[in-house]
Write a protein that holds these residues in place. Structure first.
Motif, short mmCIF file in Angstrom:
data_model
loop_
_atom_site.label_atom_id
_atom_site.label_comp_id
_atom_site.label_asym_id
_atom_site.label_seq_id
_atom_site.Cartn_x
_atom_site.Cartn_y
_atom_site.Cartn_z
N GLU A 248 75.25 48.69 -44.73
CA GLU A 248 74.54 49.44 -43.74
C GLU A 248 74.61 48.72 -42.52
OE1 GLU A 248 70.54 51.58 -44.69
OE2 GLU A 248 70.52 49.48 -45.37
N SER A 249 75.24 47.21 -42.60
CA SER A 249 75.87 46.27 -41.44
C SER A 249 77.64 46.73 -41.21
CB SER A 249 75.68 45.04 -41.24
OG SER A 249 74.49 44.41 -42.08
N SER A 250 77.36 47.29 -42.32
CA SER A 250 79.29 47.80 -41.69
C SER A 250 79.67 49.08 -40.92
CB SER A 250 80.11 47.06 -42.87
OG SER A 250 80.32 45.94 -43.10
N ALA A 251 78.34 50.13 -41.86
CA ALA A 251 78.59 51.80 -41.16
C ALA A 251 78.36 50.91 -39.86
CB ALA A 251 77.41 52.06 -42.13
N GLU A 252 77.14 50.16 -39.20
CA GLU A 252 76.45 50.48 -38.14
C GLU A 252 77.30 49.68 -37.33
OE1 GLU A 252 73.89 51.59 -36.54
OE2 GLU A 252 73.59 52.56 -38.75
N ASN A 253 78.13 48.59 -37.63
CA ASN A 253 79.14 47.98 -37.04
C ASN A 253 80.09 49.13 -36.03
OD1 ASN A 253 77.32 45.65 -36.48
ND2 ASN A 253 79.06 44.10 -38.02
N TYR A 254 80.57 49.73 -37.27
CA TYR A 254 81.08 51.33 -37.07
C TYR A 254 81.49 51.74 -36.37
CZ TYR A 254 84.68 55.02 -38.41
OH TYR A 254 85.80 56.40 -38.15
N LEU A 255 79.94 52.57 -36.14
CA LEU A 255 79.61 53.14 -35.91
C LEU A 255 79.80 53.53 -34.24
CD1 LEU A 255 77.03 54.65 -38.54
CD2 LEU A 255 78.98 55.62 -38.24
N ARG A 259 81.33 56.69 -32.18
CA ARG A 259 81.00 57.49 -31.13
C ARG A 259 81.47 56.97 -29.72
NH1 ARG A 259 76.23 54.72 -33.62
NH2 ARG A 259 75.47 56.42 -35.45
N ARG A 260 81.75 56.27 -29.45
CA ARG A 260 81.59 55.38 -28.11
C ARG A 260 83.09 56.16 -27.86
NH1 ARG A 260 82.32 50.24 -28.34
NH2 ARG A 260 84.45 50.15 -28.57
N ALA A 263 82.75 59.52 -27.22
CA ALA A 263 82.38 59.92 -25.65
C ALA A 263 83.82 60.08 -24.80
CB ALA A 263 81.37 59.28 -25.63
N GLU A 264 84.26 58.95 -24.99
CA GLU A 264 85.88 59.09 -24.10
C GLU A 264 86.34 60.32 -24.46
OE1 GLU A 264 86.86 54.91 -25.24
OE2 GLU A 264 85.41 54.07 -24.01
N VAL A 265 86.75 59.97 -25.44
CA VAL A 265 87.31 61.65 -24.87
C VAL A 265 86.64 62.78 -24.57
CG1 VAL A 265 88.89 63.44 -26.73
CG2 VAL A 265 88.36 60.97 -27.59
#
Length: 293
Positions: A248-255, A259-260, A263-265
């Motif tokens: 879960e921690s790895s996924a939350e660090n990646y997401l 998302r950014r 958003a930037e695209v």
């Protein structure tokens, strides 16, 4: 071409060093002026009436500090170009602030040096845009020249009229725009294709890894029913819970990165949309002006 006189020693007129403890490092005088370390040492040993620096204060050499505000200013190496005669302004310059009161040190020469920098930039830009006519060899800017497709020549307006009037001559700017457009779009396609190909492959591998992790985790968790003691049961449960938390921690660090990126695209797409709207409005107003005339 002028240099910053205020960044040169007031005695020997040589440019200051960018660091302390050097012969040309700036030393601050009690009167607020500065001179290089070498001149400071020489002047300090002289009788007051023999010094080149004459000041009403009389205690200018009591200050033992280097002029750190000048060293801070000189540390902007991209903005200040060193020459044997002094420093030239090459980019917008950040005036250093006093670390105590946060007031800006004023440089009286900055407005004039900024104007000189802008003049140099304009001259370089004009020189970059200048071309020689392939017929008369007179120089002119790309904006005012033509390209004869029949002769494959870049020509000035006079030669286009006199010698190539019967040929198909287009503005040289149009030819440059077409060439630049082809190169730019080819590069854009390559850049975007790289990431369009890369992202699905990375996601494919990521999803495969997640599927394997799910299968293995559920299989290992199934061993809880084979626990021989309650302590063994609790240890296994804690182990698998910790592994799941790490996932879960790895996924939350990646997401957030994903998302950014998304958003930037979207922001880039919006910027392109605004450019189209601005171009449309400019064309509209230009057409309206012609209609009103």
């Amino acid at each position: 071409m002028r240099v910053f006189e205020s960044l040169n020693c007031i005695v020997c007129k040589q440019p200051y060093a960018r660091v302390v403890n050097q012969p040309r490092s700036p030393r601050q005088l009690s009167c607020g002026l500065a001179m290089c370390n070498e001149c400071f040492v020489e002047e300090e040993e002289m009788d007051e009436e023999e010094r080149k620096h004459q000041c009403e204060l009389g205690y200018c050499f009591d200050n033992r500090n280097f002029a750190y505000f000048l060293i801070d200013a000189l540390s902007q190496e991209e903005a200040l170009l060193f020459t044997p005669m002094g420093y030239l302004l090459m980019k917008p310059f950040k005036i250093p602030e006093c670390p105590i009161c946060h007031d800006e040190y004023f440089l009286n020469e900055l407005p004039e040096m900024t104007q000189q920098m802008e003049t140099i930039e304009a001259a370089l830009m004009n020189a970059k845009d200048a071309r020689s006519c392939n017929e008369c060899h007179e120089k002119d800017t790309i904006d005012k020249m033509f390209y004869c497709s029949a002769c494959s020549l870049e020509i000035c307006a006079i030669c286009a009229y006199k010698k190539h009037r019967s040929h198909e001559a287009i503005p040289l700017l149009e030819k440059q725009a077409n060439q630049m457009l082809m190169e730019l779009q080819e590069e854009s396609r390559n850049v975007i294709k790289t990431y369009k190909d890369l992202v699905p492959e990375l996601h494919k591998g990521l999803l495969e890894g997640i599927d394997i992790f799910e299968t293995e985790l559920l299989s290992e968790e199934d061993t809880l029913k084979d626990a021989s003691t309650f302590a063994d049961l609790r240890e296994k449960n804690e182990t698998f819970t910790k592994i799941k938390s790490n996932f879960e921690s790895s996924a939350e660090n990646y997401l957030p990165h994903l998302r950014r990126f998304d958003a930037e695209v979207k922001q880039l797409n919006q910027a392109l949309k605004e450019i189209r709207i601005q171009a449309y409005m400019e064309n509209f107003y230009n057409s309206l002006d012609l209609f009103c005339e």
